[in-house]
Design a protein around this motif. Structure first.
Motif, PDB file in Angstrom:
ATOM      1  N   ASP A   7      -4.977   7.806  60.633  1.00  0.00           N
ATOM      2  CA  ASP A   7      -3.779   8.307  61.298  1.00  0.00           C
ATOM      3  C   ASP A   7      -2.700   8.569  60.240  1.00  0.00           C
ATOM      4  N   VAL A   8      -2.377   9.855  60.039  1.00  0.00           N
ATOM      5  CA  VAL A   8      -1.443  10.229  58.977  1.00  0.00           C
ATOM      6  C   VAL A   8      -0.060   9.602  59.213  1.00  0.00           C
ATOM      7  N   LYS A   9       0.364   9.541  60.475  1.00  0.00           N
ATOM      8  CA  LYS A   9       1.667   8.924  60.799  1.00  0.00           C
ATOM      9  C   LYS A   9       1.740   7.481  60.296  1.00  0.00           C
ATOM     10  N   GLU A  10       0.645   6.765  60.482  1.00  0.00           N
ATOM     11  CA  GLU A  10       0.619   5.363  60.055  1.00  0.00           C
ATOM     12  C   GLU A  10       0.823   5.251  58.540  1.00  0.00           C
ATOM     13  N   LEU A  11       0.185   6.183  57.808  1.00  0.00           N
ATOM     14  CA  LEU A  11       0.358   6.178  56.353  1.00  0.00           C
ATOM     15  C   LEU A  11       1.815   6.447  55.980  1.00  0.00           C
ATOM     16  N   THR A  12       2.422   7.418  56.680  1.00  0.00           N
ATOM     17  CA  THR A  12       3.826   7.741  56.392  1.00  0.00           C
ATOM     18  C   THR A  12       4.714   6.522  56.593  1.00  0.00           C
ATOM     19  N   HIS A  13       4.502   5.826  57.682  1.00  0.00           N
ATOM     20  CA  HIS A  13       5.329   4.636  57.942  1.00  0.00           C
ATOM     21  C   HIS A  13       5.125   3.591  56.850  1.00  0.00           C
ATOM     22  N   TYR A  14       3.870   3.410  56.441  1.00  0.00           N
ATOM     23  CA  TYR A  14       3.604   2.439  55.376  1.00  0.00           C
ATOM     24  C   TYR A  14       4.292   2.869  54.083  1.00  0.00           C
ATOM     25  N   PHE A  15       4.186   4.163  53.781  1.00  0.00           N
ATOM     26  CA  PHE A  15       4.739   4.679  52.526  1.00  0.00           C
ATOM     27  C   PHE A  15       6.262   4.537  52.517  1.00  0.00           C
ATOM     28  N   ASP A  16       6.887   4.842  53.666  1.00  0.00           N
ATOM     29  CA  ASP A  16       8.344   4.747  53.760  1.00  0.00           C
ATOM     30  C   ASP A  16       8.822   3.297  53.768  1.00  0.00           C
ATOM     31  N   THR A  51      -2.054  -5.804  58.392  1.00  0.00           N
ATOM     32  CA  THR A  51      -1.185  -5.167  59.387  1.00  0.00           C
ATOM     33  C   THR A  51      -1.557  -3.704  59.620  1.00  0.00           C
ATOM     34  N   LEU A  52      -2.442  -3.168  58.806  1.00  0.00           N
ATOM     35  CA  LEU A  52      -2.804  -1.755  58.953  1.00  0.00           C
ATOM     36  C   LEU A  52      -4.092  -1.622  59.757  1.00  0.00           C
ATOM     37  N   SER A  53      -4.292  -0.436  60.342  1.00  0.00           N
ATOM     38  CA  SER A  53      -5.550  -0.193  61.053  1.00  0.00           C
ATOM     39  C   SER A  53      -6.691  -0.159  60.030  1.00  0.00           C
ATOM     40  N   PRO A  54      -7.906  -0.525  60.467  1.00  0.00           N
ATOM     41  CA  PRO A  54      -9.035  -0.597  59.515  1.00  0.00           C
ATOM     42  C   PRO A  54      -9.288   0.738  58.812  1.00  0.00           C
ATOM     43  N   ASN A  55      -9.130   1.849  59.520  1.00  0.00           N
ATOM     44  CA  ASN A  55      -9.409   3.143  58.897  1.00  0.00           C
ATOM     45  C   ASN A  55      -8.483   3.425  57.731  1.00  0.00           C
ATOM     46  N   LEU A  56      -7.189   3.213  57.953  1.00  0.00           N
ATOM     47  CA  LEU A  56      -6.227   3.471  56.887  1.00  0.00           C
ATOM     48  C   LEU A  56      -6.429   2.494  55.746  1.00  0.00           C
ATOM     49  N   SER A  57      -6.628   1.253  56.113  1.00  0.00           N
ATOM     50  CA  SER A  57      -6.800   0.213  55.103  1.00  0.00           C
ATOM     51  C   SER A  57      -7.967   0.550  54.176  1.00  0.00           C
ATOM     52  N   LYS A  58      -9.041   1.034  54.760  1.00  0.00           N
ATOM     53  CA  LYS A  58     -10.225   1.390  53.974  1.00  0.00           C
ATOM     54  C   LYS A  58      -9.889   2.493  52.960  1.00  0.00           C
ATOM     55  N   VAL A  59      -9.182   3.517  53.431  1.00  0.00           N
ATOM     56  CA  VAL A  59      -8.855   4.644  52.551  1.00  0.00           C
ATOM     57  C   VAL A  59      -7.920   4.193  51.428  1.00  0.00           C
ATOM     58  N   LEU A  60      -6.960   3.340  51.775  1.00  0.00           N
ATOM     59  CA  LEU A  60      -6.041   2.872  50.734  1.00  0.00           C
ATOM     60  C   LEU A  60      -6.775   2.024  49.704  1.00  0.00           C
ATOM     61  N   GLN A  61      -7.759   1.273  50.166  1.00  0.00           N
ATOM     62  CA  GLN A  61      -8.535   0.486  49.195  1.00  0.00           C
ATOM     63  C   GLN A  61      -9.382   1.382  48.289  1.00  0.00           C
ATOM     64  N   GLN A  62      -9.843   2.492  48.848  1.00  0.00           N
ATOM     65  CA  GLN A  62     -10.546   3.462  47.992  1.00  0.00           C
ATOM     66  C   GLN A  62      -9.599   4.003  46.920  1.00  0.00           C
ATOM     67  N   LEU A  63      -8.352   4.264  47.339  1.00  0.00           N
ATOM     68  CA  LEU A  63      -7.366   4.763  46.363  1.00  0.00           C
ATOM     69  C   LEU A  63      -7.135   3.742  45.253  1.00  0.00           C
ATOM     70  N   VAL A 108      -2.124  13.449  51.301  1.00  0.00           N
ATOM     71  CA  VAL A 108      -0.862  14.029  50.822  1.00  0.00           C
ATOM     72  C   VAL A 108       0.050  14.394  51.993  1.00  0.00           C
ATOM     73  N   ASP A 109      -0.523  14.765  53.144  1.00  0.00           N
ATOM     74  CA  ASP A 109       0.312  14.966  54.331  1.00  0.00           C
ATOM     75  C   ASP A 109       1.090  13.685  54.631  1.00  0.00           C
ATOM     76  N   GLY A 110       0.438  12.550  54.366  1.00  0.00           N
ATOM     77  CA  GLY A 110       1.051  11.260  54.655  1.00  0.00           C
ATOM     78  C   GLY A 110       2.331  10.987  53.872  1.00  0.00           C
ATOM     79  N   PHE A 111       2.505  11.644  52.726  1.00  0.00           N
ATOM     80  CA  PHE A 111       3.766  11.473  51.979  1.00  0.00           C
ATOM     81  C   PHE A 111       4.940  12.023  52.787  1.00  0.00           C
ATOM     82  N   ASP A 112       4.618  12.917  53.750  1.00  0.00           N
ATOM     83  CA  ASP A 112       5.626  13.467  54.675  1.00  0.00           C
ATOM     84  C   ASP A 112       6.805  14.103  53.931  1.00  0.00           C
TER      85      ASP A 112
END
Lengths: 670, 670
Positions: B20-29, B553-565, B614-618
């Protein structure tokens, strides 16, 4: 303070130089005669006061800059004509391309007729039939036909088969009809195309007799010769501001049913007959020659840019004082800081290396082109491969080394008046043009993998630049040595190791079920690394050999200093690539510690000659265009003088204060 | 083609995103609330049509650009005032500095009041006495006093003791007399100083009662508040064009017997009494606080710049098609080339890393500053050391990563309209300002060598960021592991090894008879390398820990991608630094081959989510300002639209043809 007084630090530096700077200049230029001729040409051209700008370029609007650049470019053409300063298009011996260097100094960016003077003329020379040449060469030289080279499109660069512009032959009128079928088919980037040229070499997809015939090259008049108005069916303009190249007048070009006579196809190789019959080229590799010329020219170009950056950074570092090394002592020259030496001495060595390797490559190329013209094609693949990776490595290294010089000049290096930002912009551009570096590296990789297969099949008849691979194809008793020759062997061991790794990686991906193409893509990061390693091995060996070869004709003092430069270059890169050397050679950790120590010694050895070494490049102040790098070292005076030229400084109060700022201040009072 | 249609490739990319791109944006902000607030502010400010330029900045003259920048900067101030969009000067929690980001997008460079909004206000906040603050803070906020911070001089940067500007106290009139004794003493660089500010914080050498008292800071009015004319005794102007910062209005300033009242010395720490008695500061380290703030702000700044470059490069690479991977298939998106992924995916990971580490450092700093204000100074040396090397590594890595993104966009990345040249220019500047990187690295090295001595002396009471060194001070049974945690240990082993090497080198040079200072200089290349290695070890650990901590605190999908990063970041740097890892850890050649393979796997894992990441950087189109990076992917249309805005394209024939070119063509006919 007198205007002609030379900074005392620079005077002292020059006094302690251990070699004859003139001798270095002659060696760098390729002979005393060339130096004298270059200086004569510089003297004549630069004596024209009208070439100096009253207001520095950077204060002008985009449009004013273009107009001023045209003024100066035409004036230089006029001066060259008046004084008969023509230089050969393809000199047999590699000479300093000094007119281009002076022109860059005068325009302070790329000339709008740069592509006319290079690609347009070279294409006429290389791809036109003798009859076509007889018609076009005089026109082009007299600027009656001002031209450029239009290949790249808005949506298509590297992949020529993807170009969309079409040329359809109409036998009824014996004309080609040019069309731009889509937005992405617009020609995009050619220098001078915007508003300067009236002709254009156009690369397009040919159709005759209802059949597709592949890419062909055409000469196309796009503007009226008298009024300069774009002809009907032509949509032309400039593409807007760039990182640099502000005065290059890069343009776009679209065709709408635009007709040109049959004879305007460049017919040295393929032909279209009156009835539309297509006669194939006997050898479709013949046009590779012009591409190689472009790449080899870049090596010389970036070597000069890098040398200029080295001059600026070294002289500034001799003049600038900063901090304290010891308590209660005056601030030392920043050239005495080892971190500063680490940043900039490599640029001196690299400037020499690229110039010397560029000369070697030019001479090699001229000989191969001679053979090609006699029908002997066998050297072409190797020339193609080595020119691809050399262009890539030299442009990349020059750009990063110039940027390192700029950063080594601190805040003042960020000033346009240092000229370092321009030198960086011009150099980094060459990473992309005339073949994007990654694409070129993969071209070389293709050649290297073929060679590796050849070796695996037991074929030892390799071409010169890859001959070294034979030493590493099988387990050898090769042992690391911390000598210049040992380091060169080390770079070769790394190259062989990386070629093998990349080859094995492609095979592994194929064995895992991938297509050949997918395997190539999956291994491509390693393929690029293999090309780079190969290029560095060749570069290091040629630089070292050429200096060795010259040493018999040079005085011992100069020869010694040049050999220090070679060793600095080798040790610097051995340390930079220590990971690869550890992986692919028998170097030990102690060897690396010893190299570190030797590197620190070499910096100290070069230190007293640093200013002499950059003086030896003999780049005039009018070419350097730098407040920080002028020969007299009047750094602070020049910085201040340049600042005072700002049109903003002509008025004590800018109108924006009364228009915007004060009204806001007044609302705040309410 | 509809103007609002989104490019089909981008639509497909967004469809296949796994999180969920929105979730990433909130985390990033830093939280949903901050995202919503940021968007509200953006919406309000950007709704003002007057902020849009009719003619793009890059076509204007230097002077026109300045005037337009003032217009927009004041308008934004007006809008913020009208809508009450004030942001706290020192927010307790690290928040997106979104107003600065929007402003950069609007000005398309640095605002002429940037230093007013930052250093001027921060100095009032940090160095004025409460009474002084009460007087100056309201004036500064209402722009009645527009100010800047003048420390650097034409001849003096890093070494503050070398500054030449003098302030001599005259007890008769109770004034300080300011003087610029030499050309090199001119203040040089302060943003806005040229024509924008009417006040200035001035750092000068203080003399009272005939004695030298060290550096002090003063607030000085330099222009008339009504007429904006420079006051008598003031010589002020702008310093001219730079690599970027064209609208920053950097200026010079000279004083000739210029008098200011005694109360204009900033007196939070030291004081001068009426009779000229000098009262020393209780703690001369108190001003370090403001310097740390500046460095930590840079980390956030460059993280945003790098994120913007990543957005542009990834979206463009999704839209651009080039070459053939397989015969008879359409040209693939260049995002599918592994070499392209290699160039740009690291920028996505680094954008996240620096943002997250910057937030951690901000929070650490706020807590230390709190302690300092309570008189507890012990954490200051570590904060100083870590902020020095972090500023250096983050600015350096961001600049080179942005440049890699630009080059990955080929020729179009060279267009100003891509905005990549500006992003690079702004970012590379931060390598030099607020402490030049090499100087900062050597500051950290001093702390690290002290720590190493402490360890050698058996003291294990280390501060948190260097605690890891204890694990490597003595021979251990540490073994290499190809896991994220193993890689972090590896970076720590490298840092420890390099600190030891640098330490031993200094000792060796001292033992060889060099002074402490000379030994330090001789070993300085290795000292810088030690600082860098330490910084990378800390960066990697914090990035990894923070993502780990957030994963609950993050959803598993986002968490997985961030761990890949995170893993991509670790493996990328392990491979980049393989030489050091081979030297200082127990890694094997097979481990490195396995890391190479894992790296290729990670690129493939991230590929489908690249656009989502990169969309997640908003970052809004108005902030990106890029023809290549807009959300809808209309790359070619935008490039063409921008080109058509060129004033040169408003006329089919430029006047220079008739003025210069045609006369030359006509002489050729003779």
């Amino acid at each position: 303070m007198s205007l002609t007084k030379v900074n005392e630090d620079l005077v002292r530096e020059r006094e302690k130089c251990t070699f004859d700077v003139k001798e270095l200049t002659h060696y760098f230029d390729g002979g005393e005669e060339i130096t004298l001729n270059r200086r004569k040409v510089e003297e004549i051209i630069l004596s024209y006061k009208e070439l100096k700008d009253e207001v520095p370029e950077d204060y002008l609007s985009h449009k004013e800059r273009y107009e001023n650049a045209i003024r100066k470019a035409i004036l230089v053409k006029d001066i060259r004509k008046r004084h008969n300063l023509d230089t050969p298009l393809m000199p047999e011996k590699y000479e300093v391309t000094y007119v281009n260097t002076i022109l860059k100094g005068i325009i302070k960016d790329i000339s709008p007729v740069y592509l006319h003077d290079t690609m347009f003329l070279v294409t006429i020379w290389g791809q036109m039939s003798p009859e076509q040449q007889a018609e076009w060469m005089p026109k082009a030289k007299d600027l009656k036909a001002i031209g450029t080279y239009a290949q790249t499109e808005l949506g298509h660069g590297t992949f020529l088969r993807g170009l969309e512009t079409t040329a359809t032959y109409d036998p009824e009128t014996e004309e080609f009809v040019l069309n731009t079928p889509t937005l992405t088919a617009y020609k995009w980037w050619p220098g001078g195309l915007g508003h300067t040229v009236n002709h254009c070499i156009v690369v397009a997809q040919l159709y005759t007799q209802g059949k597709y015939r592949g890419l062909q090259t055409f000469i196309v008049q796009i503007r009226d010769l008298e009024t300069h108005m774009p002809l009907p069916g032509i949509h032309v303009g400039e593409i807007g501001p760039k990182f640099n190249f502000q005065t290059a007048n890069n343009g776009f070009l679209g065709f709408k049913n635009f007709r040109i006579p049959r004879k305007n196809m460049l017919m040295r190789n393929a032909q279209v007959l009156k009835d539309g019959t297509y006669v194939k080229s006997k050898n479709d590799k013949l046009t590779y020659g012009t591409l190689v010329i472009g790449r080899v020219n870049i090596i010389n170009d970036v070597a000069i840019n890098l040398s200029a950056a080295a001059v600026i950074a070294v002289r500034y570092s001799a003049v600038r004082h900063q901090s304290q090394l010891k308590p209660n002592q005056p601030e030392p020259q920043i050239l005495d800081y080892v971190t500063q030496q680490h940043k900039i001495f490599i640029s001196i060595a690299t400037g020499h290396a690229f110039r010397i390797v560029g000369r070697w490559l030019w001479n090699t190329m001229m000989q191969v082109l001679q053979n090609i013209s006699e029908g002997k094609m066998e050297q072409l693949p190797e020339l193609h491969a080595i020119s691809c990776c050399m262009k890539a490595v030299c442009s990349q290294d020059s750009a990063s080394s110039i940027e390192q010089c700029r950063l080594a000049c601190g805040g003042h290096g960020f000033m346009k008046s240092s000229n370092l930002p321009l030198l960086y912009g011009l150099t980094t551009a060459s990473i992309t043009y005339e073949g994007e570096n990654t694409v070129l590296m993969l071209q070389t990789a293709r050649f290297l993998l073929k060679t590796w297969m050849q070796i695996l099949e037991g074929d030892t008849a390799l071409t010169p630049t890859v001959l070294y691979l034979l030493n590493f194809a099988k387990p050898t008793d090769y042992r690391w040595e911390n000598t210049p020759q040992g380091l060169i062997k080390g770079f070769q061991a790394v190259a062989a190791g990386k070629i093998k790794t990349a080859y094995d990686s492609v095979v592994k991906y194929v064995n895992a079920g991938n297509s050949q193409q997918d395997a190539w893509n999956l291994a491509s990061v390693q393929l690029v690394a293999a090309s780079e390693a190969h290029c560095r091995a060749v570069l290091c060996e040629i630089f070292s050999n050429e200096i060795q070869r010259a040493s018999s004709t040079l005085s011992p003092n100069l020869s010694k200093v040049l050999q220090q430069l070679v060793e600095l270059y080798l040790v610097y890169w051995a340390l930079e690539k220590r990971g690869d050397i550890l992986l692919y050679s028998t170097i030990s950790k102690d060897d690396i510690a010893a190299l570190n120590k030797r590197y620190e010694e070499l910096l100290a050895l070069i230190r007293p000659n640093a200013v002499g070494l950059v003086d030896g490049f003999d780049l005039r102040d009018e070419v350097l265009n730098s407040t920080l790098g002028a020969h007299d070292g009047r750094v602070y005076e020049r910085l201040f003088e340049e600042a005072l030229k700002s049109p903003l400084n002509a008025e004590p109060v800018n109108s924006s204060f009364h228009k915007y700022t004060k009204p806001f201040m007044e609302t705040a009072k309410l």
